[in-house]
Design a protein around this motif. Structure first.
Motif, PDB file in Angstrom:
ATOM      1  N   HIS A 174      11.391   3.859   7.896  1.00 16.48           N
ATOM      2  CA  HIS A 174      10.123   4.397   8.089  1.00 16.48           C
ATOM      3  C   HIS A 174       9.811   5.732   7.294  1.00 16.48           C
ATOM      4  N   GLU A 199      -5.329   9.584   0.610  1.00 11.74           N
ATOM      5  CA  GLU A 199      -5.183   9.187   1.863  1.00 11.74           C
ATOM      6  C   GLU A 199      -6.180   8.510   2.154  1.00 11.74           C
ATOM      7  N   LEU A 239       6.211   7.208   5.750  1.00  7.40           N
ATOM      8  CA  LEU A 239       4.663   6.775   5.316  1.00  7.40           C
ATOM      9  C   LEU A 239       4.268   7.935   4.450  1.00  7.40           C
ATOM     10  N   GLU A 272       0.894  -1.106   0.006  1.00  6.51           N
ATOM     11  CA  GLU A 272      -0.090  -0.042   0.047  1.00  6.51           C
ATOM     12  C   GLU A 272       0.881   1.283  -0.081  1.00  6.51           C
ATOM     13  N   VAL A 310      -5.697  -0.103   4.426  1.00  6.10           N
ATOM     14  CA  VAL A 310      -5.041  -0.356   5.581  1.00  6.10           C
ATOM     15  C   VAL A 310      -5.918  -0.988   6.613  1.00  6.10           C
ATOM     16  N   ARG A 363      -5.605  -4.976   7.953  1.00 10.09           N
ATOM     17  CA  ARG A 363      -5.441  -5.161   9.238  1.00 10.09           C
ATOM     18  C   ARG A 363      -6.667  -6.067   9.752  1.00 10.09           C
ATOM     19  N   LEU A 394       2.480  -1.173   3.868  1.00  6.75           N
ATOM     20  CA  LEU A 394       1.862  -2.584   4.523  1.00  6.75           C
ATOM     21  C   LEU A 394       1.851  -3.481   2.849  1.00  6.75           C
ATOM     22  N   TYR A 412       1.141   4.381   0.834  1.00 13.22           N
ATOM     23  CA  TYR A 412       1.211   5.126   2.244  1.00 13.22           C
ATOM     24  C   TYR A 412       1.813   4.445   3.292  1.00 13.22           C
ATOM     25  N   SER A 413       1.229   3.181   3.827  1.00 12.98           N
ATOM     26  CA  SER A 413       1.508   2.600   4.752  1.00 12.98           C
ATOM     27  C   SER A 413       2.676   1.713   4.814  1.00 12.98           C
ATOM     28  N   ALA A 458      -6.307   4.657   3.492  1.00 13.41           N
ATOM     29  CA  ALA A 458      -6.604   4.271   5.089  1.00 13.41           C
ATOM     30  C   ALA A 458      -7.645   3.193   4.954  1.00 13.41           C
ATOM     31  N   TYR A 482       4.907  -4.613   7.466  1.00 16.13           N
ATOM     32  CA  TYR A 482       5.747  -3.362   6.951  1.00 16.13           C
ATOM     33  C   TYR A 482       6.754  -3.736   6.160  1.00 16.13           C
TER      34      TYR A 482
END
Length: 464
Positions: free
Chosen positions: A199, A245, A201, A178, A252, A256, A183, A180-181, A249, A189
């Motif tokens: 890191h 974004e 983002l 993804e 993401v 999760r 993942l 932005y994240s 989100a 990560y």
């Protein structure tokens, strides 16, 4: 790679294949000003820097210089205008990992265990650190080597670019993330500097572009020639442009929550979003090329641009049939541009069939590096063609994926589809693969099928 026992004049191939560049709703915008490729008498004053840029899942006609009617790519169009645009270029396979194996090793993916994964999805296999690579061979010949972006040839702790010849690595190990994240498919990560997590983002294409510009600029201060593999994930799914974004989100959240196909973005994307992503890729490439120019390295840097395989879902590939994961033309034929101002004239087009392992052999020869005798290359070097205008020998181009097979010899292509049916196409007349000549030329079909099976017998079998 096998050479034909008999051969047609390559000029005939050029004339026939040229028709493939102008079919469709819109002719490539570069075509009117292009002339057939012709080598110059210029000689380089030094070994070239080498910048290899891979797009991810970019379709054959997704650039305006390849005929896209709605995607505008001025920077890549300019790259083509300043160099050579190839119309009969192929990826080493129809998906990410095997093509990268083919490019990094110069060999058929099926010669290595990791190359059998289509694509790599776990830690069980990868590119063995003791296998010679483009990077390790160039490093041994005195090059500084770096990979920025997508690796997708295995996971830590056993596999990574730093274990396979690249002095520097910044990017993701897996096949998708993804933007932005960062993942990945399993929710892990996936952004690394060297073999340690890093890191950041921000939007991934922007991060890679900044790092590439910084790297190119820094290299200008050194006398050592360099190799940079710049592997964008754009325009691979999920289809998220910079600024999206909220969409990021939501993906993401689904990752999760354990949704296994969240990154596939099956319910997302659009032609408009895909256009944004490709045009962002074009801007990013433009920034890196501008850094080359401003740092004084443009003339002595060979830039190679291609996609790792054909496009999917939102891609524009007319007149080709098929898409990513298929051995139809749309799955393996890709845009490809080469620029080297010290040696090559601009505004040129080549219809010579090429594919990924050829460029491994080519770049090694141009850099004065020797292939490893223990791991013979399957590619044919195009250095003589590019520098001296030598005729490229007709040879078989070979592909194998689970459930499909293909072999191209001259204009003729043998293809066995997922249903087990064998087909024969004359790509010079029929790049869309709609006129099956199998019943008309059964002897040629048998000849090409036998050639495919002879090569296949040399490769590792797929695991059960």
């Amino acid at each position: 790679m096998s050479l034909l026992p008999t051969r047609r004049a390559f000029g005939g191939l050029l004339g026939a294949a040229a028709s493939a560049t102008t079919l469709g709703a819109a002719a490539p915008r570069a075509a009117a000003a292009e002339r057939p490729f012709q080598a110059t008498t210029r000689r380089p004053s030094r070994r070239p820097n080498i910048l290899v840029i891979l797009a991810d899942d970019l379709g054959w006609a997704d650039l305006s210089c390849y005929g896209s009617p709605h995607i505008h790519t001025p920077n890549l169009d300019r790259l083509a205008r300043d160099g050579v645009r190839f119309t009969q270029a192929y990826a080493g396979s129809a998906t990410c990992s095997p093509t990268r194996f083919a490019l990094y090793t110069g060999r058929y993916p099926g010669r290595t265990e990791g190359g059998l994964a289509e694509p790599i999805a776990d830690q069980s296999v990868g590119l063995a650190p003791d296998h010679p690579t483009l990077a390790s061979l160039l490093r041994d010949a005195g090059y500084d080597t770096a990979l920025i972006g997508k690796w997708h040839c295995g996971y830590l702790p056993d596999y990574s670019p730093t274990k396979s010849g690249w002095n520097t690595f910044f990017g993701n190990l897996g096949g998708a993330l993804e933007y932005y994240s960062k993942l990945g498919l399993g929710g892990e990560y996936d952004l690394y500097e060297g073999d340690a997590t890093y890191h950041d983002l921000r939007y991934y294409t922007r991060v890679l572009t900044e790092r590439a510009v910084e790297h190119v600029t820094t290299r200008a201060e050194e006398d050592t020639p360099w190799l940079l593999n710049l592997n964008f994930t754009t325009p691979h799914w999920p289809w998220i442009a910079e600024g999206d974004e909220d969409a990021a989100a939501e993906i993401v959240r689904r990752i999760r929550n354990g949704e296994r196909r969240a990154l596939f973005h099956d319910d997302g994307g659009s032609l408009e979003k895909y256009t944004e992503m490709v045009q962002d890729l074009d801007r990013s490439v433009g920034e890196v090329l501008a850094a080359l120019r401003s740092s004084g390295q443009e003339r002595d840097t060979l830039v190679f641009f291609a996609s790792d395989n054909g496009g999917e879902r939102w891609s524009y590939q007319w007149p080709l049939s098929g898409e990513k994961a298929s051995l139809q033309e749309g799955g393996i034929r890709v845009p490809q541009i080469v620029r080297w101002p010290a040696v090559l004239d601009g505004r040129q087009v080549s219809h010579v069939p090429t594919y990924s392992p050829d460029w491994t052999a080519t770049l090694l020869e141009l850099a004065g590096a020797r292939p490893a005798a223990s791991h013979p290359l399957d590619g044919h070097s195009l250095a003589g063609y590019l520098r001296h205008g030598e005729e490229v020998p007709e040879r078989d181009l070979f592909w194998r994926v689970r459930g499909e097979r293909a072999l191209r010899r001259g204009d003729w292509k043998y293809h066995r589809d997922q249903d087990g049916a064998d087909h024969l196409f004359d790509l010079g007349e029929d790049p869309r693969e709609q006129a099956d000549k199998a019943a008309v030329r059964p002897e040629l079909l048998d000849e090409l099928r036998t050639a495919w099976e002879t090569t296949d017998a040399e490769l590792l079998p797929y695991p059960d």
